[in-house]
Design a protein around this motif. Structure first.
Motif, PDB file in Angstrom:
ATOM      1  N   ASP A 199       0.843  -1.196   0.000  1.00 29.17           N
ATOM      2  CA  ASP A 199       0.000   0.000   0.000  1.00 29.17           C
ATOM      3  C   ASP A 199       0.879   1.248   0.000  1.00 29.17           C
ATOM      4  OD1 ASP A 199      -2.414   1.371  -0.053  1.00 29.17           O
ATOM      5  OD2 ASP A 199      -2.577   1.441   2.128  1.00 29.17           O
ATOM      6  N   LYS A 200       1.888   1.200  -0.839  1.00 26.89           N
ATOM      7  CA  LYS A 200       2.822   2.287  -1.079  1.00 26.89           C
ATOM      8  C   LYS A 200       3.753   2.562   0.104  1.00 26.89           C
ATOM      9  CE  LYS A 200       0.056   4.238  -4.745  1.00 26.89           C
ATOM     10  NZ  LYS A 200      -0.585   5.393  -5.337  1.00 26.89           N
ATOM     11  N   ASP A 201       3.309   3.334   1.108  1.00 28.39           N
ATOM     12  CA  ASP A 201       4.211   3.657   2.215  1.00 28.39           C
ATOM     13  C   ASP A 201       4.117   2.657   3.360  1.00 28.39           C
ATOM     14  OD1 ASP A 201       1.652   4.451   2.931  1.00 28.39           O
ATOM     15  OD2 ASP A 201       2.301   6.304   3.907  1.00 28.39           O
ATOM     16  N   VAL A 202       3.230   1.685   3.246  1.00 32.90           N
ATOM     17  CA  VAL A 202       3.133   0.590   4.205  1.00 32.90           C
ATOM     18  C   VAL A 202       3.017  -0.718   3.426  1.00 32.90           C
ATOM     19  CG1 VAL A 202       1.805  -0.467   6.056  1.00 32.90           C
ATOM     20  CG2 VAL A 202       2.059   2.018   5.993  1.00 32.90           C
ATOM     21  N   VAL A 203       3.921  -1.647   3.702  1.00 33.27           N
ATOM     22  CA  VAL A 203       3.919  -2.951   3.040  1.00 33.27           C
ATOM     23  C   VAL A 203       3.832  -4.010   4.136  1.00 33.27           C
ATOM     24  CG1 VAL A 203       5.137  -4.493   1.451  1.00 33.27           C
ATOM     25  CG2 VAL A 203       5.385  -2.006   1.209  1.00 33.27           C
TER      26      VAL A 203
ATOM     27  N   THR B  45       1.217 -13.726  -5.818  1.00 30.67           N
ATOM     28  CA  THR B  45       1.136 -12.409  -6.430  1.00 30.67           C
ATOM     29  C   THR B  45       1.098 -11.348  -5.342  1.00 30.67           C
ATOM     30  OG1 THR B  45      -0.100 -13.309  -8.290  1.00 30.67           O
ATOM     31  CG2 THR B  45      -0.265 -10.939  -7.941  1.00 30.67           C
ATOM     32  N   VAL B  46       1.828 -10.271  -5.542  1.00 31.73           N
ATOM     33  CA  VAL B  46       1.791  -9.140  -4.615  1.00 31.73           C
ATOM     34  C   VAL B  46       0.542  -8.318  -4.915  1.00 31.73           C
ATOM     35  CG1 VAL B  46       2.945  -7.013  -3.901  1.00 31.73           C
ATOM     36  CG2 VAL B  46       4.297  -9.057  -4.398  1.00 31.73           C
ATOM     37  N   TRP B  47      -0.254  -8.078  -3.863  1.00 32.16           N
ATOM     38  CA  TRP B  47      -1.383  -7.142  -4.018  1.00 32.16           C
ATOM     39  C   TRP B  47      -0.817  -5.750  -3.902  1.00 32.16           C
ATOM     40  CZ3 TRP B  47      -3.467  -2.949  -1.797  1.00 32.16           C
ATOM     41  CH2 TRP B  47      -4.776  -2.595  -2.142  1.00 32.16           C
ATOM     42  N   ARG B  48      -1.086  -4.931  -4.911  1.00 26.36           N
ATOM     43  CA  ARG B  48      -0.503  -3.587  -4.926  1.00 26.36           C
ATOM     44  C   ARG B  48      -1.549  -2.562  -5.278  1.00 26.36           C
ATOM     45  NH1 ARG B  48       4.762  -1.645  -8.511  1.00 26.36           N
ATOM     46  NH2 ARG B  48       5.289   0.150  -7.203  1.00 26.36           N
ATOM     47  N   ARG B  49      -1.597  -1.484  -4.483  1.00 23.39           N
ATOM     48  CA  ARG B  49      -2.512  -0.401  -4.791  1.00 23.39           C
ATOM     49  C   ARG B  49      -2.035   0.347  -6.044  1.00 23.39           C
ATOM     50  NH1 ARG B  49      -6.310   2.459  -1.913  1.00 23.39           N
ATOM     51  NH2 ARG B  49      -5.657   1.684   0.144  1.00 23.39           N
ATOM     52  N   ASP B  50      -2.943   0.621  -6.952  1.00 23.65           N
ATOM     53  CA  ASP B  50      -2.588   1.371  -8.161  1.00 23.65           C
ATOM     54  C   ASP B  50      -2.251   2.809  -7.849  1.00 23.65           C
ATOM     55  OD1 ASP B  50      -3.030  -0.861  -9.732  1.00 23.65           O
ATOM     56  OD2 ASP B  50      -5.152  -0.400 -10.022  1.00 23.65           O
TER      57      ASP B  50
END
Length: 198
Positions: free
Chosen positions: A150-154, A193-198
């Protein structure tokens, strides 16, 4: 990059990422990694009795990325992440790090320290399956994924997920070719798969 270690930390949670980041240097990544300890330098006794000497105290705003391992979740009264969760100094340090732009990366139940600091409310995240109920109660939006970016928190769920989180951070910060070289040397490939916020 800093890895926060403390009494009761799960060995695999921080040794796995430390190994990945160490190999990153030889694979062409510009990565500097230090183990840091809350309260200053000193000896840490890990979850299974491994003792290590940590030369550097944790200064919350000094690193670009902070990895927080888990450990000791099943023993609330013993050493481990519960003590991080109940430490005003640690929780304030995590909030300060976050405000200053440090990327926070929680491994397994280390994620629960971020939750206790109030940094996961309303945010997609994951943790070890034994802690998901508490994470949801504290406002985290659970995602069924090994690694959630989630960008600044993984965050990463599961004891060995530290390897996957670290390889993903190398991919994200240094590029896929560097991560692929690490995978080849370690004979380990990122899982799921890594869940990643767009």
């Amino acid at each position: 990059m800093h890895i926060l270690v403390y009494d009761g930390a799960e060995e695999q949670d921080f040794i796995g990422p430390r190994d990945v980041f160490g190999h990153a240097v030889h694979a062409g990544g510009a990565v500097e990694t230090s183990l840091v300890r809350p309260g200053g330098p000193g000896e840490v006794t890990c979850a299974f009795g491994t003792r290590i000497v940590v030369d550097q105290g944790w200064r919350p705003t000094e690193a670009d990325i902070l990895v927080i391992p888990g450990g000791g979740w099943a023993k609330p009264d013993g050493p481990g992440v519960h003590r991080l969760r109940s430490s005003p100094t640690v929780l304030d340090g995590l909030r300060r790090a976050h405000r200053s732009g440090v990327v926070l990366a929680g491994v397994c139940t280390g994620v629960m320290a971020l939750s206790a600091a109030g940094l996961l409310k309303g945010r997609p995240c994951t943790t070890h399956h034994l802690a998901t109920d508490v994470l949801a109660q504290e406002g985290g939006e659970l995602v069924s994924s090994r690694v959630v970016d989630d960008k600044d928190v993984v965050t990463a769920g599961g004891v060995t997920s530290g390897l996957d989180l670290a390889l993903w951070m190398v991919t994200r910060e240094c590029g896929a070719p560097v991560a692929a070289r690490i995978e080849a040397v370690m004979e380990y490939e990122q899982r799921a798969t890594v869940w990643r916020r767009d």
